[in-house]
Design a protein around this motif. Structure first.
Motif, mmCIF file in Angstrom:
data_model
loop_
_atom_site.group_PDB
_atom_site.id
_atom_site.type_symbol
_atom_site.label_atom_id
_atom_site.label_comp_id
_atom_site.label_asym_id
_atom_site.label_seq_id
_atom_site.Cartn_x
_atom_site.Cartn_y
_atom_site.Cartn_z
ATOM 1 N N VAL A 35 0.831 -1.205 0.000
ATOM 2 C CA VAL A 35 0.000 0.000 0.000
ATOM 3 C C VAL A 35 0.869 1.260 0.000
ATOM 4 C CG1 VAL A 35 -1.848 -1.214 1.182
ATOM 5 C CG2 VAL A 35 -0.234 0.156 2.527
ATOM 6 N N MET A 36 2.177 1.074 -0.138
ATOM 7 C CA MET A 36 3.125 2.193 -0.256
ATOM 8 C C MET A 36 3.031 3.128 0.945
ATOM 9 S SD MET A 36 2.671 2.821 -4.362
ATOM 10 C CE MET A 36 4.033 3.976 -4.554
ATOM 11 N N HIS A 37 2.963 2.527 2.142
ATOM 12 C CA HIS A 37 2.940 3.300 3.376
ATOM 13 C C HIS A 37 4.343 3.841 3.647
ATOM 14 C CE1 HIS A 37 2.464 3.386 8.017
ATOM 15 N NE2 HIS A 37 2.127 4.545 7.492
ATOM 16 N N SER A 38 4.467 5.143 3.669
ATOM 17 C CA SER A 38 5.765 5.814 3.819
ATOM 18 C C SER A 38 5.760 6.656 5.083
ATOM 19 C CB SER A 38 6.041 6.702 2.591
ATOM 20 O OG SER A 38 7.176 7.524 2.812
ATOM 21 N N GLN A 39 6.488 6.223 6.111
ATOM 22 C CA GLN A 39 6.553 6.971 7.368
ATOM 23 C C GLN A 39 7.663 8.019 7.274
ATOM 24 O OE1 GLN A 39 6.381 3.228 9.901
ATOM 25 N NE2 GLN A 39 4.929 4.517 11.025
ATOM 26 N N ARG A 40 7.403 9.015 6.461
ATOM 27 C CA ARG A 40 8.381 10.063 6.193
ATOM 28 C C ARG A 40 8.351 11.167 7.232
ATOM 29 N NH1 ARG A 40 6.273 11.808 0.413
ATOM 30 N NH2 ARG A 40 6.206 9.544 0.270
ATOM 31 N N GLY A 41 7.342 11.156 8.106
ATOM 32 C CA GLY A 41 7.217 12.166 9.145
ATOM 33 C C GLY A 41 6.317 13.310 8.724
ATOM 34 N N ILE A 42 5.552 13.828 9.680
ATOM 35 C CA ILE A 42 4.700 14.984 9.431
ATOM 36 C C ILE A 42 5.073 16.093 10.393
ATOM 37 C CG2 ILE A 42 2.874 13.994 10.910
ATOM 38 C CD1 ILE A 42 0.854 15.532 9.125
ATOM 39 N N ILE A 43 5.166 17.313 9.875
ATOM 40 C CA ILE A 43 5.555 18.467 10.671
ATOM 41 C C ILE A 43 4.456 19.518 10.605
ATOM 42 C CG2 ILE A 43 7.264 20.293 11.006
ATOM 43 C CD1 ILE A 43 9.304 18.498 9.587
ATOM 44 N N ASN A 44 3.891 19.855 11.764
ATOM 45 C CA ASN A 44 2.913 20.942 11.865
ATOM 46 C C ASN A 44 3.637 22.191 12.353
ATOM 47 O OD1 ASN A 44 1.249 18.259 12.584
ATOM 48 N ND2 ASN A 44 -0.101 19.730 11.605
ATOM 49 N N LEU A 45 3.648 23.227 11.528
ATOM 50 C CA LEU A 45 4.381 24.447 11.851
ATOM 51 C C LEU A 45 3.599 25.330 12.812
ATOM 52 C CD1 LEU A 45 5.539 25.365 8.236
ATOM 53 C CD2 LEU A 45 6.794 24.023 9.931
ATOM 54 N N PHE A 46 4.339 26.093 13.642
ATOM 55 C CA PHE A 46 3.676 27.114 14.454
ATOM 56 C C PHE A 46 4.344 28.458 14.215
ATOM 57 C CE2 PHE A 46 6.616 24.972 17.496
ATOM 58 C CZ PHE A 46 7.410 26.045 17.899
ATOM 59 N N HIS A 47 3.580 29.524 14.456
ATOM 60 C CA HIS A 47 3.988 30.854 14.017
ATOM 61 C C HIS A 47 3.875 31.916 15.108
ATOM 62 C CE1 HIS A 47 3.564 29.044 9.987
ATOM 63 N NE2 HIS A 47 2.465 28.518 10.476
ATOM 64 N N SER A 48 3.545 31.506 16.327
ATOM 65 C CA SER A 48 3.385 32.467 17.411
ATOM 66 C C SER A 48 3.663 31.775 18.734
ATOM 67 C CB SER A 48 1.960 33.043 17.416
ATOM 68 O OG SER A 48 1.022 32.022 17.732
#
Length: 417
Positions: free
Chosen positions: A110-123
């Motif tokens: 199923v081409m599961h790629s655990q490349r990482g997710i980054i949620n940015l913050f700005h304040s």
């Protein structure tokens, strides 16, 4: 047929003429023990886990179109478990664990790629909120790392860190998050369910639900009546319409969420990146295309297409986050029908009709929830009791106000999710 490196080699040497169909194309029977309305990722996962975990195989999955033609093929393929609210946090943790073993379980890539997710913050406020969420995620047993600006500059050098309005101050990283190939997921689940005896009936639209004395008796379809002891509704953006066949009015609005993909380019983005202030998210597919999306179109609709003003909004957010994206040519866009609940969290529960169950309200989280939703819905249908990971996804929380899970913290209103 099981897949293996040896099988691929053998087929390659013989002209690939020995592959068999992934699943059968059976005629619907007149009666089943269980009918699942909806042949998307959630419906197929439900059937798969009913067969695998509970040994129930006299099951039909009814899909009005073709397998993979609905929301499961109309998303940005993100997989993650970085939810903070009790209820959601446990569920998505459960789902991510299933994702991590899904390929071996299905014997399908199923081409599961655990490349990482980054949620940015700005304040400062967002940093504090993400620090709280990261601690909640870690207490749940999942991974989360709070990154500062210097960390991000090394990982994401292409971002516009000094945007005057939305400077990038840092981000929350979940390394186990990533992506999967949406069509491969649905094909693998269909194949796995079919191998266990489930009938997958395509081009079979449900037109009515038969109820007698408060108990479900079956469904009416474009291919005739089908009797069933239990019926599960899992039709994403069409949940309100199908539930109405059983006399139900769900606390759901259906909205359009657009997504886009560019021409293929050289590898540039190693992670999934989410721009909090612009509600923009982006990753790069294995073909090299940049896959991205943004806000809902914010009007109720059942049409799988979006409008130009929201396209412009998404492009503006992308340019604000990473100006280099302006050099890429957009090849195509699509729209998925999101079934939005007032508190932004899903429903997996029994209905007022005996034997009728519903799984809906996934909002933005439908694809990442596929295996968890299927496992929990199958448990509910098979045992008449909720799965521990989905115990808070009660339908009556919208009637009583108890147990609302407002994940975004923006208030229990449709148009704010």
């Amino acid at each position: 047929m099981r897949f293996s490196a040896l099988k691929i080699l053998q087929q390659g040497l013989t002209g690939n003429k020995g592959w068999t169909h992934h699943w059968r194309d059976p005629q619907p029977k007149s009666e089943y023990d269980i009918v699942i309305i909806g042949g998307g990722g959630h419906g197929l996962a439900t059937a798969y886990y009913l067969a695998k975990r509970h040994g129930l195989t006299n099951i039909a999955v009814l899909e009005k179109g073709y397998i993979g033609g609905g929301n499961v093929g109309r998303n940005t393929t993100i997989v993650r478990a970085n939810y903070g609210m009790p209820g959601n946090s446990e569920f998505y943790s459960h789902s991510l664990k299933l994702w991590e073993g899904l390929e071996q379980d299905l014997n399908y890539n199923v081409m599961h790629s655990q490349r990482g997710i980054i949620n940015l913050f700005h304040s400062d406020g967002q940093r504090d909120a993400f620090a709280w969420r990261g601690n909640a995620i870690r207490n749940q047993g999942d991974d989360a790392e709070l990154l500062d600006r210097n960390d991000l500059r090394k990982m994401l050098p292409y971002l516009n860190f000094d945007n005057a309005r939305f400077p990038v101050r840092g981000g929350l990283l979940q390394r186990r998050g990533g992506t999967a190939r949406h069509d491969a997921v649905v094909w693998g689940l269909a194949r796995g369910a079919d191998q266990r005896g489930v009938d997958i009936i395509q081009n079979c639209e449900v037109t009515g639900i038969d109820i007698e004395n408060g108990k479900v008796k079956g469904v009416q379809t474009s291919r005739g009546a089908i009797r069933a002891k239990k019926v599960g509704i899992v039709v994403a953006g069409r949940s309100g319409q199908v539930a109405a066949m059983a006399g139900m009015r769900l606390p759901i609005e259906s909205h359009i969420l657009q997504a886009f993909v560019t021409e293929g380019i050289k590898p540039a983005i190693d992670h999934v990146v989410s721009f909090g202030m612009g509600h923009f998210y982006i990753s790069q597919s294995d073909k090299g295309g940049l896959v991205f999306g943004g806000d809902l179109d914010f009007y109720a609709s059942y049409a799988s297409r979006g409008n130009l003003p929201m396209m412009e909004h998404v492009m503006e957010a992308g340019m604000a986050l990473m100006p280099a994206i302006g050099k890429a040519k957009v090849l195509r866009s699509w729209g998925g029908i999101m079934d939005m609940t007032p508190d932004g969290s899903p429903i997996i529960d029994k209905t007022h009709v005996d034997g009728l169950f519903i799984d809906c309200g996934w909002c933005y989280g439908g694809f990442k929830a596929v295996p968890g939703s299927g496992d929990c819905f199958a448990h509910l249908i098979a045992t008449d009791t909720p799965h521990p990971a989905a115990a808070r996804f009660r339908l009556d929380r919208f009637k009583t106000g108890v147990g609302l899970m407002d994940e975004e913290g923006t208030g229990s209103q449709h148009n704010l999710h």
